[in-house]
Design a protein around this motif. Structure first.
Motif, PDB file in Angstrom:
ATOM      1  N   GLU A  61     -12.322   5.101   3.632  1.00 41.46           N
ATOM      2  CA  GLU A  61     -10.969   4.933   4.144  1.00 41.46           C
ATOM      3  C   GLU A  61      -9.900   5.160   3.079  1.00 41.46           C
ATOM      4  OE1 GLU A  61     -10.658   1.158   5.983  1.00 41.46           O
ATOM      5  OE2 GLU A  61     -12.410   1.435   7.268  1.00 41.46           O
ATOM      6  N   LEU A  62     -10.316   5.301   1.806  1.00 40.14           N
ATOM      7  CA  LEU A  62      -9.401   5.541   0.690  1.00 40.14           C
ATOM      8  C   LEU A  62      -8.328   4.442   0.598  1.00 40.14           C
ATOM      9  CD1 LEU A  62      -8.886   9.419   0.976  1.00 40.14           C
ATOM     10  CD2 LEU A  62     -10.505   8.159  -0.463  1.00 40.14           C
ATOM     11  N   ASN A  63      -8.781   3.219   0.550  1.00 44.10           N
ATOM     12  CA  ASN A  63      -7.861   2.095   0.390  1.00 44.10           C
ATOM     13  C   ASN A  63      -8.586   0.924  -0.255  1.00 44.10           C
ATOM     14  OD1 ASN A  63      -9.417   0.933   2.379  1.00 44.10           O
ATOM     15  ND2 ASN A  63      -7.877   1.107   3.978  1.00 44.10           N
ATOM     16  N   GLY A  94       0.825  -1.200   0.000  1.00 43.31           N
ATOM     17  CA  GLY A  94       0.000   0.000   0.000  1.00 43.31           C
ATOM     18  C   GLY A  94       0.850   1.237   0.000  1.00 43.31           C
ATOM     19  N   LEU A  95       1.918   1.225  -0.819  1.00 42.24           N
ATOM     20  CA  LEU A  95       2.893   2.307  -0.777  1.00 42.24           C
ATOM     21  C   LEU A  95       2.312   3.617  -1.277  1.00 42.24           C
ATOM     22  CD1 LEU A  95       5.815   3.154  -0.233  1.00 42.24           C
ATOM     23  CD2 LEU A  95       6.367   2.493  -2.568  1.00 42.24           C
ATOM     24  N   LEU A  96       1.669   3.597  -2.445  1.00 36.55           N
ATOM     25  CA  LEU A  96       1.168   4.843  -3.019  1.00 36.55           C
ATOM     26  C   LEU A  96       0.090   5.482  -2.150  1.00 36.55           C
ATOM     27  CD1 LEU A  96       0.964   3.941  -6.819  1.00 36.55           C
ATOM     28  CD2 LEU A  96       2.736   5.217  -5.632  1.00 36.55           C
ATOM     29  N   LEU A  97      -0.804   4.651  -1.604  1.00 43.83           N
ATOM     30  CA  LEU A  97      -1.890   5.177  -0.778  1.00 43.83           C
ATOM     31  C   LEU A  97      -1.486   5.364   0.679  1.00 43.83           C
ATOM     32  CD1 LEU A  97      -4.913   3.141  -2.185  1.00 43.83           C
ATOM     33  CD2 LEU A  97      -4.313   5.511  -2.654  1.00 43.83           C
ATOM     34  N   ASN A  98      -0.278   4.915   1.032  1.00 43.78           N
ATOM     35  CA  ASN A  98       0.221   5.035   2.409  1.00 43.78           C
ATOM     36  C   ASN A  98      -0.773   4.432   3.401  1.00 43.78           C
ATOM     37  OD1 ASN A  98       2.093   5.735   4.374  1.00 43.78           O
ATOM     38  ND2 ASN A  98       1.201   7.760   4.701  1.00 43.78           N
ATOM     39  N   ILE A  99      -1.236   3.221   3.111  1.00 44.94           N
ATOM     40  CA  ILE A  99      -2.200   2.543   3.966  1.00 44.94           C
ATOM     41  C   ILE A  99      -1.525   2.124   5.258  1.00 44.94           C
ATOM     42  CG2 ILE A  99      -3.785   0.584   4.147  1.00 44.94           C
ATOM     43  CD1 ILE A  99      -3.982   0.628   1.111  1.00 44.94           C
ATOM     44  N   LYS A 100      -2.113   2.449   6.373  1.00 43.89           N
ATOM     45  CA  LYS A 100      -1.522   2.157   7.667  1.00 43.89           C
ATOM     46  C   LYS A 100      -1.351   0.651   7.852  1.00 43.89           C
ATOM     47  CE  LYS A 100      -2.051   3.069  12.614  1.00 43.89           C
ATOM     48  NZ  LYS A 100      -2.901   3.666  13.680  1.00 43.89           N
ATOM     49  N   GLY A 101      -0.142   0.248   8.233  1.00 42.21           N
ATOM     50  CA  GLY A 101       0.154  -1.157   8.451  1.00 42.21           C
ATOM     51  C   GLY A 101       0.523  -1.914   7.195  1.00 42.21           C
ATOM     52  N   LYS A 102       0.368  -1.310   6.019  1.00 43.79           N
ATOM     53  CA  LYS A 102       0.668  -1.996   4.762  1.00 43.79           C
ATOM     54  C   LYS A 102       1.664  -1.233   3.902  1.00 43.79           C
ATOM     55  CE  LYS A 102      -3.855  -4.248   4.507  1.00 43.79           C
ATOM     56  NZ  LYS A 102      -5.043  -4.511   3.676  1.00 43.79           N
ATOM     57  N   SER A 103       1.966  -0.007   4.283  1.00 41.56           N
ATOM     58  CA  SER A 103       2.906   0.784   3.511  1.00 41.56           C
ATOM     59  C   SER A 103       4.323   0.276   3.738  1.00 41.56           C
ATOM     60  CB  SER A 103       2.816   2.258   3.904  1.00 41.56           C
ATOM     61  OG  SER A 103       3.784   3.023   3.226  1.00 41.56           O
ATOM     62  N   LYS A 104       5.131   0.366   2.687  1.00 44.61           N
ATOM     63  CA  LYS A 104       6.538  -0.012   2.785  1.00 44.61           C
ATOM     64  C   LYS A 104       7.402   1.172   3.204  1.00 44.61           C
ATOM     65  CE  LYS A 104       5.945  -4.254   1.416  1.00 44.61           C
ATOM     66  NZ  LYS A 104       6.258  -5.416   2.245  1.00 44.61           N
ATOM     67  N   ASP A 105       6.771   2.306   3.490  1.00 39.93           N
ATOM     68  CA  ASP A 105       7.491   3.495   3.909  1.00 39.93           C
ATOM     69  C   ASP A 105       7.184   3.785   5.374  1.00 39.93           C
ATOM     70  OD1 ASP A 105       9.036   5.722   3.889  1.00 39.93           O
ATOM     71  OD2 ASP A 105       7.659   6.972   2.744  1.00 39.93           O
ATOM     72  N   GLY A 106       8.206   4.171   6.122  1.00 39.05           N
ATOM     73  CA  GLY A 106       8.011   4.453   7.544  1.00 39.05           C
ATOM     74  C   GLY A 106       9.307   4.904   8.185  1.00 39.05           C
TER      75      GLY A 106
END
Length: 389
Positions: free
Chosen positions: A242-244, A162-174
């Motif tokens: 939730e936009l995901n 969920g990198l592009l949408l920055n989904i909490k718990g699924k994003s590879k960015d942090g």
């Protein structure tokens, strides 16, 4: 034994997988069990006292003597590259990533000399040549296949990116991967800012979407309609509140990647990000063609390697798990095995859902499926005879 050096399971279920290797493989398939098996490497106290067998001199002796022990569930995960798999350990994320795709470029390519946008190093290595057929056959001639499906306690909880949408718990960015990038000496502008008593601030990356952009992205996908049987209803997979995304299957991900994402990101992301993501999507679209001209395969291979290198320039290192790396081998797979669509599992998976609907007696599922299939076939024959008569 370090976390990156998991028990040696190369050849488990294949090539004479005897002894305890299959058992160890099963143990590490479950994430919860794997975490417990890594406890001695990650959470064990190291204060000079003897608390665990891992504190013994013999344990350290084994680690130093067999440094390559077990690297094939982890740092050597690619079944094509094998011993030459180029991996990188992220100490903060505690994760092995595969992002050295510059080895496939020409030796004088400009990207080979760049440091700060990749992994902080220049790249002078060359990719290994493909194995010969005789070598491959010697690896698989004694395969011992174990049929059946291994049950996992965490079934259905596998996370989608969920990198592009920055989904909490699924994003590879942090925060952790940003700290890893600081250690690697790359992208200093994305370093986390920590203020005492306040939350850590993460600067926005080039791929970060604003709330308005997320809304436009999800709204585009929410309004998509496909012919019956083409895919799942994309509208039901998109949450506008939730936009995901949720409840996506592998075929849904394939349809989005090959068809919809280039349309949905139009006019949203910066040009260089949008063009790179679009090229990746177009690659998936092309390799699933029903008719492929062999003369274009070399250009496809060079294009996807360049695309993967550009993704390394923009996306965080934690994004590049082994599934991303395997994209670099798809073209060679087409050369050896033919069109990708001929080896789809989607039709069989979809037909299995029909067979599961025939089950009435869970104690005898096979008999129920046979009986239901014969009944359905008889109905169709009767309908055909009545129509033709």
């Amino acid at each position: 034994m370090c976390k990156e050096n998991l028990p040696y399971t190369r050849g488990c279920g294949a090539g004479g997988g005897t002894g305890g290797a299959p058992l160890l493989k099963r143990l590490f398939l479950n994430p919860k069990d794997a975490k417990l098996l890594w406890w001695h490497a990650e959470e064990r106290k190291r204060d000079g006292t003897i608390r665990h067998v891992a504190d013994s001199p013999q344990w350290r002796n084994i680690d130093s003597k067999f440094q390559e022990f077990g690297t094939y569930k982890r740092s050597k995960a690619c079944p094509v590259c094998e011993d030459d798999t180029q991996s990188l350990w992220l100490s903060k994320c505690r994760k092995i990533v595969y992002m050295d795709h510059r080895i496939y470029l020409l030796h004088d390519h400009l990207y080979r000399k760049k440091k700060k946008v990749f992994n902080g190093k220049t790249e002078d290595r060359k990719a290994r040549l493909p194995l010969r057929g005789a070598t491959v056959f010697s690896r698989v001639e004694n395969i011992n296949i174990t049929f059946g499906k291994i049950k996992c306690k965490n079934k259905g909880k596998h996370k989608r990116k969920g990198l592009l949408l920055n989904i909490k718990g699924k994003s590879k960015d942090g925060k952790l991967v940003r700290e890893d990038m600081v250690e690697m000496g790359i992208r200093p502008e994305l370093a986390p800012s920590e203020n005492p008593g306040k939350r850590t601030y993460l600067p926005a990356a080039c791929y970060t979407m604003s709330k308005d952009e997320k809304t436009r992205f999800c709204k585009c996908l929410h309004g998509v309609k496909f012919p019956s049987g083409y895919s799942s209803s994309i509208k039901k997979l998109v949450s506008m509140n939730e936009l995901n995304f949720f409840g996506m299957k592998s075929h849904d991900c394939h349809v989005l990647m090959a068809r919809m994402i280039p349309i949905a990101i139009h006019g949203i992301l910066p040009d260089r990000i949008r063009h790179t993501v679009t090229k990746l999507c177009l690659f998936f679209n092309m390799i699933h063609s029903k008719v492929i001209n062999p003369e274009v395969l070399e250009s496809w291979q060079s294009d996807i390697i360049l695309t993967l290198c550009q993704l390394e320039m923009y996306f965080p290192p934690s994004f590049f798990d082994v599934m991303v790396h395997l994209v670099s081998h798809i073209v060679n797979e087409i050369k050896c095995c033919g069109p990708v669509f001929e080896r789809y599992m989607y039709p069989f998976e979809r037909h299995m859902s029909i067979f599961k609907g025939y089950v009435r007696n869970r104690y005898r599922p096979e008999g129920s499926i046979v009986e239901g299939y014969v009944t359905e076939l008889t109905k169709r024959q009767v309908q055909f005879l009545s129509f033709s008569g």
